[in-house]
Design a protein around this motif. Sequence first.
Motif, PDB file in Angstrom:
ATOM      1  N   HIS A 112      15.164 -31.311  11.824  1.00  0.00           N
ATOM      2  CA  HIS A 112      16.388 -31.945  12.333  1.00  0.00           C
ATOM      3  C   HIS A 112      16.303 -33.464  12.411  1.00  0.00           C
ATOM      4  O   HIS A 112      17.208 -34.108  12.933  1.00  0.00           O
ATOM      5  CB  HIS A 112      16.731 -31.380  13.712  1.00  0.00           C
ATOM      6  N   ARG A 113      15.210 -34.040  11.916  1.00  0.00           N
ATOM      7  CA  ARG A 113      15.069 -35.503  11.992  1.00  0.00           C
ATOM      8  C   ARG A 113      16.177 -36.210  11.205  1.00  0.00           C
ATOM      9  O   ARG A 113      16.747 -37.204  11.648  1.00  0.00           O
ATOM     10  CB  ARG A 113      13.710 -35.938  11.452  1.00  0.00           C
ATOM     11  N   LYS A 114      16.519 -35.679  10.044  1.00  0.00           N
ATOM     12  CA  LYS A 114      17.546 -36.333   9.230  1.00  0.00           C
ATOM     13  C   LYS A 114      18.906 -36.249   9.907  1.00  0.00           C
ATOM     14  O   LYS A 114      19.696 -37.194   9.863  1.00  0.00           O
ATOM     15  CB  LYS A 114      17.614 -35.721   7.835  1.00  0.00           C
ATOM     16  N   LEU A 115      19.189 -35.123  10.593  1.00  0.00           N
ATOM     17  CA  LEU A 115      20.460 -34.981  11.301  1.00  0.00           C
ATOM     18  C   LEU A 115      20.574 -36.033  12.403  1.00  0.00           C
ATOM     19  O   LEU A 115      21.628 -36.674  12.566  1.00  0.00           O
ATOM     20  CB  LEU A 115      20.581 -33.577  11.908  1.00  0.00           C
ATOM     21  N   VAL A 116      19.488 -36.224  13.133  1.00  0.00           N
ATOM     22  CA  VAL A 116      19.475 -37.216  14.210  1.00  0.00           C
ATOM     23  C   VAL A 116      19.678 -38.619  13.642  1.00  0.00           C
ATOM     24  O   VAL A 116      20.415 -39.438  14.195  1.00  0.00           O
ATOM     25  CB  VAL A 116      18.148 -37.150  15.006  1.00  0.00           C
ATOM     26  N   GLY A 117      19.022 -38.893  12.524  1.00  0.00           N
ATOM     27  CA  GLY A 117      19.171 -40.200  11.888  1.00  0.00           C
ATOM     28  C   GLY A 117      20.612 -40.476  11.474  1.00  0.00           C
ATOM     29  O   GLY A 117      21.133 -41.571  11.688  1.00  0.00           O
ATOM     30  N   VAL A 118      21.277 -39.458  10.911  1.00  0.00           N
ATOM     31  CA  VAL A 118      22.661 -39.631  10.468  1.00  0.00           C
ATOM     32  C   VAL A 118      23.601 -39.767  11.669  1.00  0.00           C
ATOM     33  O   VAL A 118      24.531 -40.582  11.654  1.00  0.00           O
ATOM     34  CB  VAL A 118      23.089 -38.449   9.568  1.00  0.00           C
ATOM     35  N   ILE A 119      23.359 -38.992  12.737  1.00  0.00           N
ATOM     36  CA  ILE A 119      24.202 -39.088  13.937  1.00  0.00           C
ATOM     37  C   ILE A 119      24.077 -40.473  14.569  1.00  0.00           C
ATOM     38  O   ILE A 119      25.070 -41.082  14.974  1.00  0.00           O
ATOM     39  CB  ILE A 119      23.831 -37.989  14.960  1.00  0.00           C
ATOM     40  N   ASP A 120      22.840 -40.977  14.642  1.00  0.00           N
ATOM     41  CA  ASP A 120      22.634 -42.333  15.164  1.00  0.00           C
ATOM     42  C   ASP A 120      23.409 -43.352  14.334  1.00  0.00           C
ATOM     43  O   ASP A 120      24.015 -44.287  14.863  1.00  0.00           O
ATOM     44  CB  ASP A 120      21.138 -42.687  15.164  1.00  0.00           C
ATOM     45  N   SER A 121      23.382 -43.160  13.027  1.00  0.00           N
ATOM     46  CA  SER A 121      24.090 -44.074  12.138  1.00  0.00           C
ATOM     47  C   SER A 121      25.600 -43.941  12.295  1.00  0.00           C
ATOM     48  O   SER A 121      26.325 -44.930  12.247  1.00  0.00           O
ATOM     49  CB  SER A 121      23.679 -43.798  10.689  1.00  0.00           C
ATOM     50  N   ILE A 151      16.942 -50.439  18.757  1.00  0.00           N
ATOM     51  CA  ILE A 151      15.518 -50.330  18.423  1.00  0.00           C
ATOM     52  C   ILE A 151      14.868 -49.166  19.160  1.00  0.00           C
ATOM     53  O   ILE A 151      14.174 -48.334  18.582  1.00  0.00           O
ATOM     54  CB  ILE A 151      14.780 -51.642  18.781  1.00  0.00           C
ATOM     55  N   VAL A 152      15.111 -49.080  20.471  1.00  0.00           N
ATOM     56  CA  VAL A 152      14.433 -48.083  21.308  1.00  0.00           C
ATOM     57  C   VAL A 152      15.048 -46.697  21.144  1.00  0.00           C
ATOM     58  O   VAL A 152      14.333 -45.706  20.975  1.00  0.00           O
ATOM     59  CB  VAL A 152      14.463 -48.505  22.789  1.00  0.00           C
ATOM     60  N   SER A 153      16.390 -46.616  21.172  1.00  0.00           N
ATOM     61  CA  SER A 153      17.028 -45.295  21.151  1.00  0.00           C
ATOM     62  C   SER A 153      16.803 -44.566  19.828  1.00  0.00           C
ATOM     63  O   SER A 153      16.658 -43.335  19.813  1.00  0.00           O
ATOM     64  CB  SER A 153      18.529 -45.424  21.430  1.00  0.00           C
ATOM     65  N   ALA A 154      16.748 -45.309  18.718  1.00  0.00           N
ATOM     66  CA  ALA A 154      16.531 -44.666  17.412  1.00  0.00           C
ATOM     67  C   ALA A 154      15.163 -43.986  17.368  1.00  0.00           C
ATOM     68  O   ALA A 154      15.041 -42.838  16.928  1.00  0.00           O
ATOM     69  CB  ALA A 154      16.637 -45.703  16.295  1.00  0.00           C
ATOM     70  N   VAL A 155      14.149 -44.680  17.849  1.00  0.00           N
ATOM     71  CA  VAL A 155      12.791 -44.118  17.835  1.00  0.00           C
ATOM     72  C   VAL A 155      12.663 -42.988  18.846  1.00  0.00           C
ATOM     73  O   VAL A 155      12.062 -41.950  18.575  1.00  0.00           O
ATOM     74  CB  VAL A 155      11.754 -45.221  18.119  1.00  0.00           C
ATOM     75  N   LEU A 156      13.257 -43.167  20.026  1.00  0.00           N
ATOM     76  CA  LEU A 156      13.178 -42.143  21.078  1.00  0.00           C
ATOM     77  C   LEU A 156      13.786 -40.828  20.607  1.00  0.00           C
ATOM     78  O   LEU A 156      13.232 -39.745  20.846  1.00  0.00           O
ATOM     79  CB  LEU A 156      13.900 -42.655  22.332  1.00  0.00           C
ATOM     80  N   SER A 157      14.908 -40.912  19.907  1.00  0.00           N
ATOM     81  CA  SER A 157      15.562 -39.699  19.402  1.00  0.00           C
ATOM     82  C   SER A 157      14.691 -38.989  18.377  1.00  0.00           C
ATOM     83  O   SER A 157      14.491 -37.768  18.443  1.00  0.00           O
ATOM     84  CB  SER A 157      16.915 -40.051  18.767  1.00  0.00           C
ATOM     85  N   VAL A 158      14.138 -39.747  17.446  1.00  0.00           N
ATOM     86  CA  VAL A 158      13.322 -39.159  16.373  1.00  0.00           C
ATOM     87  C   VAL A 158      12.044 -38.531  16.928  1.00  0.00           C
ATOM     88  O   VAL A 158      11.598 -37.484  16.456  1.00  0.00           O
ATOM     89  CB  VAL A 158      12.983 -40.234  15.311  1.00  0.00           C
ATOM     90  N   GLU A 159      11.452 -39.146  17.943  1.00  0.00           N
ATOM     91  CA  GLU A 159      10.176 -38.656  18.477  1.00  0.00           C
ATOM     92  C   GLU A 159      10.311 -37.357  19.266  1.00  0.00           C
ATOM     93  O   GLU A 159       9.303 -36.721  19.572  1.00  0.00           O
ATOM     94  CB  GLU A 159       9.526 -39.739  19.348  1.00  0.00           C
ATOM     95  N   VAL A 185      23.354 -37.468  22.804  1.00  0.00           N
ATOM     96  CA  VAL A 185      24.620 -37.853  23.448  1.00  0.00           C
ATOM     97  C   VAL A 185      24.430 -39.111  24.291  1.00  0.00           C
ATOM     98  O   VAL A 185      25.248 -40.042  24.234  1.00  0.00           O
ATOM     99  CB  VAL A 185      25.158 -36.699  24.321  1.00  0.00           C
ATOM    100  N   ILE A 186      23.361 -39.166  25.063  1.00  0.00           N
ATOM    101  CA  ILE A 186      23.093 -40.340  25.902  1.00  0.00           C
ATOM    102  C   ILE A 186      22.896 -41.578  25.026  1.00  0.00           C
ATOM    103  O   ILE A 186      23.415 -42.664  25.333  1.00  0.00           O
ATOM    104  CB  ILE A 186      21.858 -40.111  26.800  1.00  0.00           C
ATOM    105  N   SER A 187      22.157 -41.433  23.938  1.00  0.00           N
ATOM    106  CA  SER A 187      21.932 -42.555  23.015  1.00  0.00           C
ATOM    107  C   SER A 187      23.243 -43.008  22.380  1.00  0.00           C
ATOM    108  O   SER A 187      23.494 -44.204  22.210  1.00  0.00           O
ATOM    109  CB  SER A 187      20.957 -42.152  21.907  1.00  0.00           C
TER     110      SER A 187
END
Length: 525
Positions: free
Chosen positions: A222-231, A208-216, A22-24
């Motif tokens: 749930h990595r794919k879900l986070v990737g799609v939400i970021d997108s 750049i930073v928020s995408a990596v921070l979320s995945v890590e 949500v913050i990202s």
Amino acid sequence: MKFENILSDINGFGRFQKMIIVISFIGRFTLPCHFMLNNFIAAVPSHHCDISSLDDGGIFSNLSLRERLIVSIPVEEDGTLCSCEMFAEPQYHLLFNSSNSTDLPTVPCQNGWVFDNSTFKSTLTSQWDLVCDKRGKNKATATIFFVGVMFGAMSFGSLSDRFGRRIMLLVSYVSGMLFAVASAFSSSYVMFAVLRFFTGFCITGIVIVSAVLSVEWVDIEHRKLVGVIDSLSWTFGNIAFPAIAYFVTDWRWLIVSVTSPLTLAIITWRWMPESARWLIANGKLEEAQTYLKKCAKINRTEELTDTLKPETLSTIVVTEKRERAYSYLDLIRTPKMRKLALCTGIVWFCVANAFYGISFNITGFGLNIYLTQFTYALIELPAKVSVYYLLDKIGRRCTEVGSLLMAGVCLGINILVPKDMSVARTVVAVIGKGFSSASFATIVLYSSELYPTVVRQNGMGYNSFMARLGVAVAPLILLLDEVWKDLPQVVLCSVAVLGGIVARTLSETRNRCLPETIEDIEEQW
């Protein structure tokens, strides 16, 4: 021990991870608005020469506005007023025979231009008269912004690997907002161009930073879900942007409006945690323990925190010297890392080039600028939702390869479809935009899973640099229609197919642990 084992103990996708997303999301909302900002702030309203200098105090002043334009400004073949030339003197005979104006002496506009303000109250074009012989300066503002984005991607990737994800995210928020707001109050074109460069440089750190921070911080499942939400945050920003631009028609206040969400992002940053993976990889075990305990507390799994002792955490990364500072050179020091950097760089270039090439070249809707922008954004929604299901069904690699090849097929079909079949060409182009959007959503998550933790930000920074290079080249490719009308489509089609072929050589990351060190890449991938 793997970091994923710890995440599974404390819940790798609980309330803590959702808070990060949500913050990202709040911070990332402003990015697509700035990326597409030139569509509105640099729009070119209808314009013609200011004819007040022709007022001779006699007959001219007694004419109506329509009659003054007839005797002052030549007419184009399509019946519109000439934008860049005026008659040297009033041609009163045209009031009786307006068709005989071909051989009359004309001069460039002598006293500036008059712009149609019915759609836009003010744009860069009308502010500094960026038309006719200054038209190139208008187009340059977008290029300058993306050059800033290009170098910012490289810089923030390296800096966040060295100083941490959290602090560099704040730097990007604050500096991006300050430069953006300052650019809105520029007093000259040069000042605006310089501030726009630094806006692009600083604001790209957010993605750049928020995408990596979320995945890590999330588990494998749930990595794919986070990737799609970021997108999707990008898509929602694009959908909201035309509505904002519709109500805010002054370019200065439009910049301020789309930048304002960063104020909320800065306020919510205090709850953003540092990446525990990064802390462990850099030997900061006690700080990592603090964040992991906080994660366990928020996720209500405090009873499972036996593995969070510093001694246990120290076993996660044992093959790399923690005190060592990593740089972009580490992307090419070893054979498999070299191959990975080369392949992902090519794929990112191809994805961005095809996506923006199609976006800049979709025509035939017959809509106004606001509805067109809205339609482009809406196309992305079904594409990205489809990606969410495909990433686990057929894997990251097959999704990336398939979407790029299908985008190439759509571009190829449009080469063969006759030009007079505008509806069919538009439908195919929209489908191609959808596939290219899917490839973009996939490659962001895919790349973050391919690079090891110690150089992940460097890798993402380098990839983003290659993507922005692809964006910068896309408009130049579209200019090739002067050589052969279908050449831009041929080049974009070839680029998309090349990206698909190269993506086929990458490793599949579905259901695999994230690599932590360069040795993990060299030994296991």
